[in-house]
Scaffold this active site. Structure first.
Site, short mmCIF file in Angstrom:
data_model
loop_
_atom_site.label_atom_id
_atom_site.label_comp_id
_atom_site.label_asym_id
_atom_site.label_seq_id
_atom_site.Cartn_x
_atom_site.Cartn_y
_atom_site.Cartn_z
N ILE A 286 -5.11 92.67 99.63
CA ILE A 286 -4.97 92.22 101.03
C ILE A 286 -6.23 92.76 101.70
CG2 ILE A 286 -3.66 92.38 103.18
CD1 ILE A 286 -1.94 91.04 101.10
N PRO A 287 -7.22 91.90 101.96
CA PRO A 287 -8.56 92.37 102.35
C PRO A 287 -8.66 92.83 103.80
CG PRO A 287 -8.50 89.99 102.37
CD PRO A 287 -7.14 90.45 101.88
N CYS A 288 -8.03 93.95 104.10
CA CYS A 288 -8.01 94.43 105.48
C CYS A 288 -9.39 94.84 105.98
CB CYS A 288 -6.99 95.56 105.65
SG CYS A 288 -7.17 96.91 104.50
N HIS A 289 -10.36 94.95 105.07
CA HIS A 289 -11.73 95.25 105.51
C HIS A 289 -12.32 94.07 106.29
CE1 HIS A 289 -12.19 93.26 101.58
NE2 HIS A 289 -13.36 92.83 102.05
N ARG A 290 -11.69 92.91 106.24
CA ARG A 290 -12.19 91.72 106.96
C ARG A 290 -11.70 91.66 108.40
NH1 ARG A 290 -11.01 87.90 101.75
NH2 ARG A 290 -12.66 88.81 100.44
#
Length: 188
Positions: free
Chosen positions: A142-146
């Site tokens: 889940i690419p929460c860095h985006r």
């Protein structure tokens, strides 16, 4: 540690960013990832996952593939992660909605906490979205860095600010002289 009659496992594996820990349950009905712990994330103590398995002894093929995909992703390769192995049922309903919205943001795009909130039908819910992402048990998949602040500043990240910046750079993000992301490719 037991969850729903299944054994819980953890393994640690190397990446270009440092060692990552992966926790999952199994074997039936298949592996369910419960946590991905990034290097530098001090919130999770090792004793929470007492059944450690050395990486070379991980038998489950799906877990081995996921580990390889995470390593490839962190070396800069484009990897599209699915959510089918994630134990999203461990998350409250609101957080699950936020995580699934975040998962939909493709590589090369960013969004803001406020945009995600509006997409979910919660105008003014940027802080709630940020809080849900700060507790993301599945970073990278889940690419929460985006997710960024509305002004383009990076906000927090479980792996630290430097890791978030590097991940965004690897995905093609450009930065302004003040360190904010040039939000050319916005999602939502």
């Amino acid at each position: 540690m037991h969850t729903s009659g299944s054994l819980a496992w953890e393994t640690e594996f190397p990446t270009l960013f440092g060692k990552i820990r992966l926790a999952w349950t199994g074997p039936a009905p298949g592996p369910r990832v419960t946590r991905i712990i990034l290097p530098g994330d001090k919130r999770v103590k090792r004793e929470e996952f007492p059944t450690a398995v050395p990486m070379d002894l991980v038998k489950d093929k799906k877990i081995r593939v996921l580990i390889g995909d995470i390593q490839s992703f962190l070396s800069g390769k484009e990897v599209v992660f699915g959510t089918e192995m994630l134990d999203l049922d461990r998350c409250p309903p609101f957080q699950r909605r936020v995580l699934l919205a975040e998962h939909a943001i493709p590589r090369g795009y960013v969004s803001t906490y406020g945009r995600i909130a509006r997409h979910l039908g919660i105008p003014g819910g940027a802080r709630a979205v940020g809080n849900a992402l700060s507790k993301n048990p599945f970073p990278l998949v889940i690419p929460c860095h985006r997710a960024l602040r509305s002004d383009g500043s990076t906000g927090g990240f479980q792996g630290g600010a430097a890791m978030k910046v590097r991940l965004l750079e690897m995905e093609g993000a450009s930065f302004l002289p003040d360190g904010k992301v040039l939000m050319e490719h916005l999602w939502y």
